[in-house]
Scaffold this motif. Sequence first.
Motif, PDB file in Angstrom:
ATOM      1  N   PRO A  48       1.012  -1.018  -0.073  1.00 44.36           N
ATOM      2  CA  PRO A  48       0.001   0.090   0.157  1.00 44.36           C
ATOM      3  C   PRO A  48       1.020   1.294  -0.170  1.00 44.36           C
ATOM      4  N   THR A  49       0.746   2.219  -0.996  1.00 44.67           N
ATOM      5  CA  THR A  49       1.314   3.492  -1.112  1.00 44.67           C
ATOM      6  C   THR A  49       0.121   4.654  -1.405  1.00 44.67           C
ATOM      7  N   SER A  50       0.525   5.639  -1.372  1.00 44.99           N
ATOM      8  CA  SER A  50      -0.352   6.882  -1.988  1.00 44.99           C
ATOM      9  C   SER A  50      -0.784   6.572  -3.364  1.00 44.99           C
ATOM     10  N   ASP A  51       0.190   6.193  -3.989  1.00 41.57           N
ATOM     11  CA  ASP A  51      -0.012   6.107  -5.673  1.00 41.57           C
ATOM     12  C   ASP A  51      -1.051   5.336  -5.909  1.00 41.57           C
ATOM     13  N   LEU A  52      -1.474   4.232  -5.254  1.00 40.55           N
ATOM     14  CA  LEU A  52      -2.633   3.386  -5.188  1.00 40.55           C
ATOM     15  C   LEU A  52      -4.152   4.095  -5.047  1.00 40.55           C
ATOM     16  N   GLY A  53      -3.888   5.212  -4.637  1.00 44.51           N
ATOM     17  CA  GLY A  53      -5.347   5.824  -4.421  1.00 44.51           C
ATOM     18  C   GLY A  53      -6.092   6.125  -5.627  1.00 44.51           C
ATOM     19  N   GLY A  54      -7.328   5.984  -5.462  1.00 48.49           N
ATOM     20  CA  GLY A  54      -8.352   6.353  -6.647  1.00 48.49           C
ATOM     21  C   GLY A  54      -9.565   5.690  -6.692  1.00 48.49           C
ATOM     22  N   LEU A  55     -10.393   5.778  -7.716  1.00 49.06           N
ATOM     23  CA  LEU A  55     -11.657   5.003  -7.704  1.00 49.06           C
ATOM     24  C   LEU A  55     -11.533   3.816  -8.619  1.00 49.06           C
ATOM     25  N   TYR A  56     -11.983   2.791  -7.891  1.00 49.21           N
ATOM     26  CA  TYR A  56     -11.722   1.439  -8.312  1.00 49.21           C
ATOM     27  C   TYR A  56     -13.219   0.828  -8.644  1.00 49.21           C
ATOM     28  N   VAL A  57     -13.255   0.039  -9.841  1.00 50.29           N
ATOM     29  CA  VAL A  57     -14.445  -0.331 -10.191  1.00 50.29           C
ATOM     30  C   VAL A  57     -14.568  -1.969 -10.382  1.00 50.29           C
ATOM     31  N   CYS A  58     -15.459  -2.692  -9.900  1.00 51.34           N
ATOM     32  CA  CYS A  58     -15.518  -3.985 -10.069  1.00 51.34           C
ATOM     33  C   CYS A  58     -16.835  -4.245 -10.853  1.00 51.34           C
ATOM     34  N   GLU A  59     -16.485  -4.897 -11.797  1.00 50.45           N
ATOM     35  CA  GLU A  59     -17.684  -5.324 -12.885  1.00 50.45           C
ATOM     36  C   GLU A  59     -17.871  -6.732 -12.619  1.00 50.45           C
ATOM     37  N   ALA A  60     -18.958  -7.412 -12.445  1.00 57.23           N
ATOM     38  CA  ALA A  60     -19.643  -8.558 -12.240  1.00 57.23           C
ATOM     39  C   ALA A  60     -20.523  -8.936 -13.738  1.00 57.23           C
ATOM     40  N   SER A  61     -20.146  -9.798 -14.234  1.00 55.69           N
ATOM     41  CA  SER A  61     -20.725 -10.177 -15.777  1.00 55.69           C
ATOM     42  C   SER A  61     -21.034 -11.772 -16.114  1.00 55.69           C
ATOM     43  N   ASN A  62     -22.112 -12.042 -16.501  1.00 54.54           N
ATOM     44  CA  ASN A  62     -22.271 -13.521 -16.965  1.00 54.54           C
ATOM     45  C   ASN A  62     -22.842 -13.133 -18.291  1.00 54.54           C
ATOM     46  N   PRO A  63     -23.251 -14.437 -19.209  1.00 60.05           N
ATOM     47  CA  PRO A  63     -23.919 -14.192 -20.518  1.00 60.05           C
ATOM     48  C   PRO A  63     -25.111 -13.663 -20.481  1.00 60.05           C
ATOM     49  N   TYR A  64     -25.820 -13.290 -19.235  1.00 54.33           N
ATOM     50  CA  TYR A  64     -27.058 -12.418 -19.316  1.00 54.33           C
ATOM     51  C   TYR A  64     -27.129 -11.064 -18.979  1.00 54.33           C
ATOM     52  N   GLY A  65     -25.950 -10.667 -18.616  1.00 54.94           N
ATOM     53  CA  GLY A  65     -25.867  -9.189 -18.313  1.00 54.94           C
ATOM     54  C   GLY A  65     -24.499  -8.983 -17.339  1.00 54.94           C
ATOM     55  N   GLN A  66     -24.412  -7.696 -17.155  1.00 59.00           N
ATOM     56  CA  GLN A  66     -23.379  -7.060 -16.305  1.00 59.00           C
ATOM     57  C   GLN A  66     -23.934  -6.032 -15.363  1.00 59.00           C
ATOM     58  N   LYS A  67     -23.027  -5.933 -14.140  1.00 57.41           N
ATOM     59  CA  LYS A  67     -23.375  -4.842 -13.066  1.00 57.41           C
ATOM     60  C   LYS A  67     -22.257  -4.313 -12.424  1.00 57.41           C
ATOM     61  N   GLU A  68     -21.870  -3.237 -11.893  1.00 58.43           N
ATOM     62  CA  GLU A  68     -20.718  -2.815 -11.326  1.00 58.43           C
ATOM     63  C   GLU A  68     -20.797  -2.107 -10.127  1.00 58.43           C
ATOM     64  N   VAL A  69     -19.922  -1.766  -9.314  1.00 57.76           N
ATOM     65  CA  VAL A  69     -19.844  -1.136  -8.321  1.00 57.76           C
ATOM     66  C   VAL A  69     -18.529  -0.382  -7.782  1.00 57.76           C
ATOM     67  N   SER A  70     -18.434   0.804  -7.411  1.00 61.56           N
ATOM     68  CA  SER A  70     -17.376   1.850  -7.604  1.00 61.56           C
ATOM     69  C   SER A  70     -16.997   1.623  -5.892  1.00 61.56           C
ATOM     70  N   LEU A  71     -15.479   2.112  -5.813  1.00 62.11           N
ATOM     71  CA  LEU A  71     -15.090   2.001  -4.626  1.00 62.11           C
ATOM     72  C   LEU A  71     -13.710   2.931  -4.563  1.00 62.11           C
ATOM     73  N   TYR A  72     -13.649   4.044  -3.518  1.00 65.47           N
ATOM     74  CA  TYR A  72     -12.701   5.033  -3.640  1.00 65.47           C
ATOM     75  C   TYR A  72     -11.588   4.713  -2.777  1.00 65.47           C
TER      76      TYR A  72
END
Length: 397
Positions: free
Chosen positions: A296-320
């Motif tokens: 862990p360092t300050s360079d790793l800061g930022g908005l991270y996005v996790c996308e969950a997907s399967n053959p029928y669609g996708q959805k994502e959530v963000s984390l700062y």
Amino acid sequence: MKQTLYRLKEDNSSFPYSCNDGIKVIGGKQTAIQGQNVSFPCTLTEMPATDDISQIFWKRKTGQNPVYSDFFTISPEYGPEPVNAGHDTSRFKFIGSLNETNGSIQLSNVTLLDEGVYSCIFTLFPSGSYRTEIPLTVLVPPVTNLKIKVPVPVVGEDWVTYASCMAAGAKPPAEVTWDTGSSQGALRVVSNSTQHANGTTTTISHLVGTPTRDINHLLVQCVVKQHALATEDTLPFTIEVHYAPLSVNIRETSKDVLECVSDSSPKARYTWSRANQSWPRSGISAEGDVLQLVSPTSDLGGLYVCEASNPYGQKEVSLYVYYATATGGCIACWTVLVFSMIAVAVAVGLALWYYKSKYGVLPWREEVVFQRPPGDDENQGVEEEKVDEEEVRETRS
């Protein structure tokens, strides 16, 4: 008193049978399960001491032998002998005793074609012949199987068949039911039966309904009951329904380790990214649903996005992700951006609504700023001096 009767056999030849109030041949109805052995009891009672057993005849009329005919004899001179038995010769066995006036026989490996009427006839000398009829009923256990729908049903489809349970070739017909637990309202059962020429019946029961998330992974059972089965046959089945990812969340499983989870079927594929920034070259690891800060360092800061997907669609959530320097090094502070922004917006909105409802205005006002023309500063000073002199005079007087 003894009376002699003459009855016509189906081969149009005569055969004498005798009736005597004391002499009887005792048999009884028999039921056998296909593939098992069955015994045909036949015992002569009250035989006169002056009579002898000349011979015991066995006759039958079955599905395989529709003409009433002899197939087995037992005599004191020759013992048990098959008669016109064909391939059945080895399946019949004498299990009685002439000395005990017992002419019972046994049939091994019973088949459905063996069902019919069997006759045991004692020929006595000099009294005549005495007989009894023994009906044989053959039970056939069902062949059961469960067929699951392919492809898997998808949420949004109309009425579908989840599975079909079959009990084939049963005699008598099998009873096929479904145990669906507490989800009976979401499922229906449609059944049909087909009777075959050999007397057996095939029953098929379909489990149907409209695909929903609620019944995904629901355990149900097809239950088959029938007289030839020692216990009911149970075929378990877990319903599977496919749908796009829902309720995607990020949770912290341990220090600096996050996991992306979602409700989806089939299982979602997870992809991590950093919004508006390139992915760090080092210090972070993303494998499947897990995001780990290795260094862990300050360079790793930022908005991270996790996308969950399967053959029928996708959805994502963000984390700062941001870091604050504290004693002992860097502390990683994780905030789910979406929920934080919503919480702040709601709090501010409620505060403004309350302020306006109480005071009638919002807690800010517009101001007009006046700027004086150039050179007006000297006149202002003269006016201020005049005001001061007048105030001094009034004070002295």
